[in-house]
Design a protein around this motif. Structure first.
Motif, PDB file in Angstrom:
ATOM      1  N   SER A  94       0.818  -1.225   0.000  1.00 45.11           N
ATOM      2  CA  SER A  94       0.000   0.000   0.000  1.00 45.11           C
ATOM      3  C   SER A  94       0.851   1.274   0.000  1.00 45.11           C
ATOM      4  N   GLN A  95       2.073   1.178   0.471  1.00 43.10           N
ATOM      5  CA  GLN A  95       3.013   2.311   0.470  1.00 43.10           C
ATOM      6  C   GLN A  95       2.369   3.585   1.005  1.00 43.10           C
ATOM      7  N   PRO A  96       1.879   3.546   2.240  1.00 38.25           N
ATOM      8  CA  PRO A  96       1.122   4.696   2.747  1.00 38.25           C
ATOM      9  C   PRO A  96       1.993   5.841   3.261  1.00 38.25           C
ATOM     10  N   TRP A  97       3.309   5.769   3.030  1.00 39.16           N
ATOM     11  CA  TRP A  97       4.217   6.737   3.661  1.00 39.16           C
ATOM     12  C   TRP A  97       4.139   8.113   3.047  1.00 39.16           C
ATOM     13  N   GLU A  98       4.425   9.077   3.912  1.00 40.68           N
ATOM     14  CA  GLU A  98       4.734  10.448   3.486  1.00 40.68           C
ATOM     15  C   GLU A  98       5.917  10.845   4.364  1.00 40.68           C
ATOM     16  N   PHE A  99       6.946  11.396   3.776  1.00 42.68           N
ATOM     17  CA  PHE A  99       8.135  11.819   4.521  1.00 42.68           C
ATOM     18  C   PHE A  99       8.261  13.342   4.411  1.00 42.68           C
ATOM     19  N   LEU A 100       8.300  14.004   5.532  1.00 50.34           N
ATOM     20  CA  LEU A 100       8.440  15.462   5.529  1.00 50.34           C
ATOM     21  C   LEU A 100       9.857  15.818   5.986  1.00 50.34           C
ATOM     22  N   VAL A 101      10.595  16.502   5.114  1.00 50.67           N
ATOM     23  CA  VAL A 101      11.988  16.850   5.396  1.00 50.67           C
ATOM     24  C   VAL A 101      12.029  18.253   5.990  1.00 50.67           C
ATOM     25  N   LEU A 159      -0.957   0.571   9.073  1.00 49.59           N
ATOM     26  CA  LEU A 159      -0.160   1.771   8.763  1.00 49.59           C
ATOM     27  C   LEU A 159       0.964   2.023   9.775  1.00 49.59           C
ATOM     28  N   ALA A 160       0.740   1.636  11.030  1.00 53.71           N
ATOM     29  CA  ALA A 160       1.797   1.876  12.022  1.00 53.71           C
ATOM     30  C   ALA A 160       3.027   1.016  11.721  1.00 53.71           C
ATOM     31  N   GLU A 161       2.787  -0.239  11.368  1.00 58.41           N
ATOM     32  CA  GLU A 161       3.917  -1.122  11.033  1.00 58.41           C
ATOM     33  C   GLU A 161       4.591  -0.670   9.736  1.00 58.41           C
ATOM     34  N   ASP A 162       3.773  -0.275   8.756  1.00 54.68           N
ATOM     35  CA  ASP A 162       4.333   0.218   7.490  1.00 54.68           C
ATOM     36  C   ASP A 162       5.281   1.399   7.778  1.00 54.68           C
ATOM     37  N   GLY A 163       4.799   2.304   8.609  1.00 54.11           N
ATOM     38  CA  GLY A 163       5.598   3.488   8.935  1.00 54.11           C
ATOM     39  C   GLY A 163       6.860   3.111   9.688  1.00 54.11           C
ATOM     40  N   ALA A 164       6.737   2.172  10.612  1.00 54.73           N
ATOM     41  CA  ALA A 164       7.905   1.765  11.401  1.00 54.73           C
ATOM     42  C   ALA A 164       8.957   1.093  10.523  1.00 54.73           C
ATOM     43  N   ALA A 165       8.480   0.290   9.557  1.00 52.59           N
ATOM     44  CA  ALA A 165       9.438  -0.385   8.663  1.00 52.59           C
ATOM     45  C   ALA A 165      10.208   0.659   7.849  1.00 52.59           C
ATOM     46  N   ALA A 166       9.506   1.679   7.367  1.00 56.53           N
ATOM     47  CA  ALA A 166      10.176   2.725   6.584  1.00 56.53           C
ATOM     48  C   ALA A 166      11.157   3.504   7.459  1.00 56.53           C
ATOM     49  N   ALA A 167      10.729   3.800   8.682  1.00 59.51           N
ATOM     50  CA  ALA A 167      11.609   4.561   9.586  1.00 59.51           C
ATOM     51  C   ALA A 167      12.881   3.773   9.891  1.00 59.51           C
ATOM     52  N   GLN A 168      12.720   2.482  10.148  1.00 57.74           N
ATOM     53  CA  GLN A 168      13.911   1.670  10.452  1.00 57.74           C
ATOM     54  C   GLN A 168      14.833   1.577   9.239  1.00 57.74           C
ATOM     55  N   ASN A 169      14.241   1.410   8.052  1.00 57.47           N
ATOM     56  CA  ASN A 169      15.082   1.401   6.841  1.00 57.47           C
ATOM     57  C   ASN A 169      15.902   2.687   6.762  1.00 57.47           C
TER      58      ASN A 169
END
Ligand SMILES: Cc1cc2nc3c(=O)[nH]c(=O)nc-3n(C[C@H](O)[C@H](O)[C@H](O)COP(=O)(O)O)c2cc1C
Length: 187
Positions: free
Chosen positions: A45-52, A96-106
């Motif tokens: 689903s790739q629900p991420w949004e990254f704000l720099v 979505l919480a796990e999706d976000g955590a996986a992206a953050a850890q990456n």
């Protein structure tokens, strides 16, 4: 036991709360964001949004807000850049919480692989109470109220060598049935 670059990076990454004033380059930042994008997610689903956040004033404001949830708040102003990791419930209402955590850890691992360090400030789920760190952070950065905040990751060059510890596998791993620990078998 096997060892390689990935395994060493996983073991070697540390949370760091003080940074030098050395910049994070655009290329480094791009590599970190790219690592986030390649995380797994529920049915892709790739629900991420990254704000720099690079702006010094905004980083200072981040620190002021996050002071309420972490003792490491000064790191947010000191790090040259912070990444706010979010997940959009419209894309994945379920995991979505796990999706976000996986992206953050990456992203934390990617930063570590480049000689940079991160720190993970965990942010809670919706709904946020009015006046909470989560709602203030959304207001400060223009994040839509429905977006799920996952983490804020300051990224920079570490100002010290951090250490930590972990529980041994013998306490954590159960074999075949719960409660039959590795340690019971002399592992
Ligand atoms: C979901 C999550 C939330 C965290 N939130 C905080 C926090 O609010 N304050 C804090 O001091 N550390 C926080 N951390 C960082 C942990 O303290 C750190 O990961 C832990 O001590 C292990 O150290 P290491 O990351 O160097 O291996 C958080 C880490 C995770 C994964």
């Amino acid at each position: 036991m096997h060892d390689n670059e990935v395994l060493r990076a996983i073991r070697g990454r540390r949370s760091v709360i003080r940074f030098t004033d050395q910049a994070v380059t655009d290329d480094e930042l791009a590599a970190i964001l790219e690592a986030g994008r390649w995380a797994p997610s529920y049915i892709n689903s790739q629900p991420w949004e990254f704000l720099v956040v690079r702006d010094a004033k905004s980083r200072g404001r981040l620190g002021e807000i996050l002071r309420r949830i972490t003792v490491a708040w000064q790191g947010f102003a000191a790090a040259p850049v912070s990444i706010v990791v979010m997940a959009d419930p419209a894309r994945d209402p379920r995991h979505l919480a796990e999706d976000g955590a996986a992206a953050a850890q990456n992203m934390c691992l990617a930063a570590h692989s480049l000689g940079l360090a991160t720190f993970w400030a965990g942010l809670h789920c919706v709904p946020e109470a009015k006046g909470s760190a989560e709602s203030d952070l959304k207001a400060a950065l223009g994040i839509p109220p429905g977006m799920q905040l996952v983490a804020v990751l300051p990224v920079g060059h570490p100002a010290y060598v951090a250490t930590t510890s972990r529980r041994p596998l013998s306490e954590i791993v159960h074999l075949e049935t719960y409660g039959r620990l590795m340690s019971d078998r002399g592992a």
